[in-house]
Design an enzyme around this catalytic site. Structure first.
Site, mmCIF file in Angstrom:
data_model
loop_
_atom_site.group_PDB
_atom_site.id
_atom_site.type_symbol
_atom_site.label_atom_id
_atom_site.label_comp_id
_atom_site.label_asym_id
_atom_site.label_seq_id
_atom_site.Cartn_x
_atom_site.Cartn_y
_atom_site.Cartn_z
ATOM 1 N N LYS A 200 0.840 -1.195 0.000
ATOM 2 C CA LYS A 200 0.000 0.000 0.000
ATOM 3 C C LYS A 200 0.881 1.255 0.000
ATOM 4 O O LYS A 200 0.677 2.166 -0.785
ATOM 5 C CB LYS A 200 -0.914 -0.038 1.230
ATOM 6 C CG LYS A 200 -1.859 1.106 1.341
ATOM 7 C CD LYS A 200 -2.805 0.913 2.518
ATOM 8 C CE LYS A 200 -3.541 2.212 2.806
ATOM 9 N NZ LYS A 200 -4.459 2.135 3.917
ATOM 10 N N GLU A 206 10.702 -4.283 4.641
ATOM 11 C CA GLU A 206 10.881 -5.693 4.272
ATOM 12 C C GLU A 206 10.501 -5.931 2.806
ATOM 13 O O GLU A 206 11.205 -6.609 2.053
ATOM 14 C CB GLU A 206 10.011 -6.592 5.160
ATOM 15 C CG GLU A 206 10.340 -6.520 6.630
ATOM 16 C CD GLU A 206 9.396 -5.574 7.375
ATOM 17 O OE1 GLU A 206 9.161 -4.446 6.888
ATOM 18 O OE2 GLU A 206 8.894 -5.972 8.444
ATOM 19 N N GLY A 260 -4.869 -1.973 5.010
ATOM 20 C CA GLY A 260 -4.041 -3.106 4.571
ATOM 21 C C GLY A 260 -4.695 -4.451 4.847
ATOM 22 O O GLY A 260 -4.770 -5.319 3.969
ATOM 23 N N ARG A 261 -5.212 -4.649 6.062
ATOM 24 C CA ARG A 261 -5.749 -5.965 6.420
ATOM 25 C C ARG A 261 -7.142 -6.202 5.853
ATOM 26 O O ARG A 261 -7.723 -7.273 6.061
ATOM 27 C CB ARG A 261 -5.713 -6.146 7.942
ATOM 28 C CG ARG A 261 -6.277 -4.990 8.736
ATOM 29 C CD ARG A 261 -5.803 -5.004 10.178
ATOM 30 N NE ARG A 261 -6.281 -3.832 10.914
ATOM 31 C CZ ARG A 261 -5.643 -2.665 10.975
ATOM 32 N NH1 ARG A 261 -4.501 -2.511 10.326
ATOM 33 N NH2 ARG A 261 -6.126 -1.665 11.671
ATOM 34 N N GLU A 346 -4.374 -6.536 14.973
ATOM 35 C CA GLU A 346 -3.893 -5.224 14.533
ATOM 36 C C GLU A 346 -5.036 -4.202 14.627
ATOM 37 O O GLU A 346 -4.801 -3.015 14.853
ATOM 38 C CB GLU A 346 -3.327 -5.294 13.106
ATOM 39 C CG GLU A 346 -2.472 -4.094 12.751
ATOM 40 C CD GLU A 346 -1.635 -4.264 11.490
ATOM 41 O OE1 GLU A 346 -0.453 -4.638 11.573
ATOM 42 O OE2 GLU A 346 -2.178 -4.019 10.398
ATOM 43 N N HIS A 377 -4.013 -32.050 18.915
ATOM 44 C CA HIS A 377 -2.809 -32.717 19.416
ATOM 45 C C HIS A 377 -1.740 -31.701 19.787
ATOM 46 O O HIS A 377 -0.571 -32.059 19.913
ATOM 47 C CB HIS A 377 -2.308 -33.717 18.376
ATOM 48 C CG HIS A 377 -3.340 -34.755 18.053
ATOM 49 N ND1 HIS A 377 -3.547 -35.872 18.827
ATOM 50 C CD2 HIS A 377 -4.293 -34.785 17.089
ATOM 51 C CE1 HIS A 377 -4.551 -36.573 18.327
ATOM 52 N NE2 HIS A 377 -5.028 -35.923 17.269
ATOM 53 N N LYS A 505 9.427 -0.197 13.762
ATOM 54 C CA LYS A 505 9.949 0.133 12.420
ATOM 55 C C LYS A 505 10.996 1.228 12.533
ATOM 56 O O LYS A 505 12.051 1.178 11.905
ATOM 57 C CB LYS A 505 8.825 0.633 11.510
ATOM 58 C CG LYS A 505 7.842 -0.412 11.046
ATOM 59 C CD LYS A 505 6.894 0.244 10.039
ATOM 60 C CE LYS A 505 5.683 -0.615 9.744
ATOM 61 N NZ LYS A 505 4.673 0.053 8.956
HETATM 62 O O1 F6P Z 1 2.142 -4.280 9.864
HETATM 63 C C1 F6P Z 1 1.776 -2.956 9.655
HETATM 64 C C2 F6P Z 1 1.291 -2.727 8.285
HETATM 65 O O2 F6P Z 1 1.152 -1.366 8.171
HETATM 66 C C3 F6P Z 1 -0.029 -3.444 7.942
HETATM 67 O O3 F6P Z 1 -1.154 -2.765 8.346
HETATM 68 C C4 F6P Z 1 0.077 -3.558 6.466
HETATM 69 O O4 F6P Z 1 -0.825 -4.469 5.965
HETATM 70 C C5 F6P Z 1 1.522 -3.982 6.332
HETATM 71 O O5 F6P Z 1 2.196 -3.205 7.295
HETATM 72 C C6 F6P Z 1 2.131 -3.803 4.970
HETATM 73 O O6 F6P Z 1 2.085 -2.470 4.558
HETATM 74 P P1 F6P Z 1 2.253 -2.070 3.047
HETATM 75 O O7 F6P Z 1 1.154 -2.695 2.277
HETATM 76 O O8 F6P Z 1 2.207 -0.570 3.026
HETATM 77 O O9 F6P Z 1 3.600 -2.583 2.585
#
Ligand code: F6P
Length: 540
Positions: A200, A206, A260-261, A346, A377, A505
């Site tokens: 987003k 990462e 995002g979620r 979240e 289990h 972060k």
């Molecule tokens: O983990 C935090 C977060 O902001 C989530 O809400 C989001 O889905 C994820 O990082 C990835 O963010 P992006 O889509 O901006 O890379």
């Protein structure tokens, strides 16, 4: 609704929860032979059974009063009309516009439709072989690079629905751990791989590290000139996608009104469209739309997401049960607990109200899970006999997509048996009778009885699905999304921001530099400084 009405509604729930009978479930079945029918509701093709909880008719009435006092319906209307339902980020919350017609948010719906139309054309052009890689080979694999909401939803749905013979093979790269890349690398032929950079913000450390790693690999494989032909961006940040070098016709945008979620229905779902085929992606959206209609139009006492949320309030705030397990009895749903962990924790892991005041009651519980029967289990011992009950969501699918009917019978029987065992338990008399019947001596019986008692009256809900397909899965995911919204409304917290992930972060950035330079910074706490020095020593 006034604060006093809200406080009165909470007080009523708290007083019902303090009554001695508040935790008994078996007695509710004795009192009402129709309890299953009275506490099971249907919507969008799903059945939700809440009869195996201690929600009595009085508790249900009090919970519904709370929903009225907290203005769940007003807040729901605000969200559906494109009002600012995410006040801390000053944003609308319109993930429903990605799959439903919202009469009061026509622009968002039209924009969503336009992007979906572009996604459909792109997907079909790839499938027809009109869009190819730099070496003129057809794409047969889609590699989705993303994390959190840009990964978990597509991974979960892909694992649930993808079958051999579907249009493209989906591979997901989420974790920045290079071992993740090393694991997927042998599965990839760069000439046939289409890479989706799903982010987003297009700034997530990462994801960007992985995107640059994969770009270098692609350049080395098909040449620098053609590498970007293999890249697609799914993002709201069009400046950053251009800076990465991705051509406009390979960029699928979405808006900041999609969290995002909640984003798998947006451009973030492109890996699903490519791997499953457009019609099945559309069916997923249709299933979610069916749940949207149910949520928006059904009275609260029949409304699945609202009833599921109210049951959670009873468990968390009434009975103090701040953990919940999710057990899908379908191996294909093995990543559903991970998706729900993000969706729920979240969203609902908040310590202040919308206005910024400390919350006065518990908010989101810890969510964890595993597919049944494997979960039985691992952690179910604690759920059956640990000192504190853990409410469970059981998800059962009536008709499998395989022919191993005996296995499916065993699977379903185990799912039903777990919820039955949690409800009925096994008291001392029953344990003694069983042991005597099995020929145990009196010394062994006396020694083992306390260990073999199951307290019973432990709560669970069951979601029954006729079949696992794109439509029913879309409805199931949307059920949980709307449950999260409702809990945010009831607890008066903002479920659509996630400031709690920011600090880590920020602190990671200087630590990356210190690891690179081999010199620890001066301003860490004692533990972090010690661990950093030890890591540097071990790295030599
Ligand atoms: O983990 C935090 C977060 O902001 C989530 O809400 C989001 O889905 C994820 O990082 C990835 O963010 P992006 O889509 O901006 O890379």
């Amino acid at each position: 609704m006034s604060d006093s009405k809200l406080e009165a509604a909470w007080a009523r729930i708290e007083s019902l929860a303090a009554a001695p009978e508040a935790k008994t479930i078996r007695a509710l079945f004795k009192a009402d032979p129709d309890r299953f029918a009275n506490f099971s509701q249907r919507g969008a093709g799903l059945l939700l059974d809440r009869s195996k909880t201690s929600v009595s008719p009085e508790v249900q009435a009090a919970l519904l009063d709370l929903a009225v006092a907290a203005d769940v319906e007003g807040k729901r209307a605000l969200m559906a009309s494109g009002g600012i339902a995410n006040p801390t980020e000053r944003r609308a919350v319109l993930h429903m516009a990605l799959r439903s017609q919202l009469p009061e948010a026509p622009e968002a719906c039209a924009e969503a439709r336009a992007t979906l139309e572009r996604m459909r054309e792109f997907t079909e052009a790839v499938h027809r072989g009109e869009l190819r890689g730099a070496t003129n080979q057809r794409f047969d694999t889609v590699l989705n690079i993303g994390i959190g909401g840009s990964d978990l939803g597509p991974v979960m749905v892909g694992r649930a629905l993808w079958r051999a013979g579907d249009p493209m093979r989906p591979i997901h790269l989420g974790n920045v751990d290079g071992h993740g890349w090393e694991t997927v690398l042998p599965m990839l032929d760069p000439r046939r791989t289409l890479v989706l950079v799903s982010s987003k913000t297009f700034t997530t450390q990462e994801t960007m590290a992985n995107a640059h790693l994969v770009k270098r690999w692609m350049e080395a494989s098909v040449g620098p000139a053609g590498a970007l032909q293999h890249f697609v961006a799914l993002s709201t940040n069009l400046k950053a996608t251009a800076a990465f070098g991705i051509a406009d016709d390979h960029v699928f945008p979405f808006h900041d009104w999609v969290g995002g979620r909640f984003s798998l229905w947006s451009a973030i779902g492109l890996s699903l469209a490519l791997s499953l085929g457009w019609d099945r992606f559309q069916a997923l959206l249709d299933g979610a739309a069916a749940m949207d209609s149910h949520f928006l139009e059904t009275p609260m006492d029949q409304n699945l997401p609202i009833l599921l949320a109210l049951t959670e309030v009873w468990h968390v705030n009434g009975l103090g049960l701040n953990r919940r397990a999710v057990l899908p009895y379908d191996e294909r749903l093995r990543r559903l607990p991970a998706h729900l962990q993000q969706l729920e924790m979240e969203s609902l892991g908040k310590r202040v109200t919308v206005a910024g005041a400390p919350v006065r009651r518990a908010t989101g519980p810890v969510v964890f899970g595993e597919p049944g029967t494997s979960a039985q289990h691992s952690f179910m011992q604690l759920v059956h006999q640990g000192p504190k009950p853990v409410p469970v969501d059981f998800i059962l699918i009536a008709r499998p997509d395989h022919r191993h009917i005996e296995n499916h019978r065993i699977l379903l029987a185990n799912g039903l048996a777990q919820s039955e065992a949690l409800l009925t338990g096994r008291n001392a008399e029953e344990v003694v009778a069983d042991m005597r019947a099995a020929g145990a001596d009196e010394e062994t019986i006396a020694r083992l009885v306390p260990h073999k008692i199951f307290p019973g009256d432990r709560p669970s809900v069951t979601i029954l699905m006729p079949h696992l397909d794109p439509f029913t899965l879309g409805a199931l995911i949307a059920l949980y999304e709307h449950k999260v919204f409702t809990l945010g409304a009831l607890w008066n917290i903002n479920p659509f921001d996630q400031w709690g992930v920011e600090l880590g972060k920020v602190l990671a950035t200087p630590l990356v530099r210190e690891l690179e330079a081999g010199v620890p910074g001066a301003d860490h706490d004692g533990s972090t400084a010690g661990l950093l020095a030890e890591l540097l020593r071990l790295q030599g």
